[in-house]
Scaffold this active site. Sequence first.
Site, PDB file in Angstrom:
ATOM      1  N   CYS A 242      57.261 -12.536  29.325  1.00 32.35           N
ATOM      2  CA  CYS A 242      56.702 -11.274  28.854  1.00 32.35           C
ATOM      3  C   CYS A 242      55.802 -10.712  29.959  1.00 32.35           C
ATOM      4  O   CYS A 242      55.531 -11.372  30.967  1.00 32.35           O
ATOM      5  CB  CYS A 242      55.901 -11.496  27.579  1.00 32.35           C
ATOM      6  SG  CYS A 242      54.436 -12.544  27.809  1.00 32.35           S
TER       7      CYS A 242
ATOM      8  N   GLU B  56      43.800 -19.213  22.858  1.00 35.79           N
ATOM      9  CA  GLU B  56      43.612 -17.812  22.465  1.00 35.79           C
ATOM     10  C   GLU B  56      42.704 -17.718  21.250  1.00 35.79           C
ATOM     11  O   GLU B  56      41.786 -16.890  21.204  1.00 35.79           O
ATOM     12  CB  GLU B  56      44.969 -17.163  22.161  1.00 35.79           C
ATOM     13  CG  GLU B  56      44.851 -15.693  21.778  1.00 35.79           C
ATOM     14  CD  GLU B  56      46.192 -15.051  21.459  1.00 35.79           C
ATOM     15  OE1 GLU B  56      46.201 -14.019  20.773  1.00 35.79           O
ATOM     16  OE2 GLU B  56      47.244 -15.585  21.892  1.00 35.79           O
TER      17      GLU B  56
ATOM     18  N   ASN C  85      54.609 -19.611  20.829  1.00 36.29           N
ATOM     19  CA  ASN C  85      55.661 -18.622  20.548  1.00 36.29           C
ATOM     20  C   ASN C  85      57.046 -19.263  20.578  1.00 36.29           C
ATOM     21  O   ASN C  85      57.935 -18.866  19.824  1.00 36.29           O
ATOM     22  CB  ASN C  85      55.556 -17.420  21.484  1.00 36.29           C
ATOM     23  CG  ASN C  85      55.957 -17.710  22.917  1.00 36.29           C
ATOM     24  OD1 ASN C  85      57.131 -17.666  23.255  1.00 36.29           O
ATOM     25  ND2 ASN C  85      54.982 -18.004  23.772  1.00 36.29           N
TER      26      ASN C  85
END
Length: 303
Positions: free
Chosen positions: A12, A134, A226
Amino acid sequence: MEIIPVTPRGYCKGVVRAINLAKKTALEYPNEMIFMLGMIVHNKYVVEACELLGIQCVEEKGKTRLELLDKIHSGVVIFTAHGISDEVYQKAIEKGLIVVNASCDDVTKTQIIVKEYLEKDYEVLYIGKKFHPEAEAVIAISDHVHFIESKDDINQLPDYPQVMVTNQTTMSIKEIYSIIEACKAKYKHIVILDEICNATRIRQEAIEKLTDTDCLFVVGDPKSNNSNKLKEIALLNGIPHVYLIETSNDIQKNWLEGCDRIAITSGASTPTYLTNQVIEVLKHYSESNELLHLDIDMNHLLD
């Protein structure tokens, strides 16, 4: 046998930015010790490729970013794509370190939103994965940010007058939906801000659209949230055989027996080079019924 490369797959924009910053830092500071505070992205092969550039990964299971920073005394520190708390950033400056912030823009955006609502006297409920860097960075912002991993966590909270709910960017859409519904049932005055990043969302949606698929390979690191979510969604979507693999050499021949349609996807922190090797091996198998063993050229992992 039909081989189906799922689109999109691979890096990404946040991962591309982090890797480019790492390569740039290695060039700009040839005479400094360079450290990355944790895995720059959750893929061990990317970390190994960075180490070949002279960038040392400082990681220890169970240690926070603040604790890991105690291991760095001089030189350059790269903050990873997962984001960093203000406390860690300030501590690095106070230690006299050269700071390179590779935080993903989407992660930083979530932190900004959380701070804006805290200033409006909201309590923030943050849905995330425990011990993920995160989430760690967001929870550190304030005591008025409450970590939520399941619906049970909501039941432990008081009846706050106003609540904002947001989430880690790499969560599953279906996973946070049920938690958000539980939040809405408990709190009358609530603001919902779904912060699943677009790269995560479209990869998950692509898996949900797969039909008549016998087997799916998700190429990614076991630590990649993810990538794990892609596997979970595929299983929920009824794909009978789903495997999370790191490289093509993890594929076992018996996994492929009786499979007519095999799909391949990858996490947002997985080098395209590794995914392409998986596609190559599966295509070769479909033609010859034999698995190739491919060596990994470290020079291609940061492309």
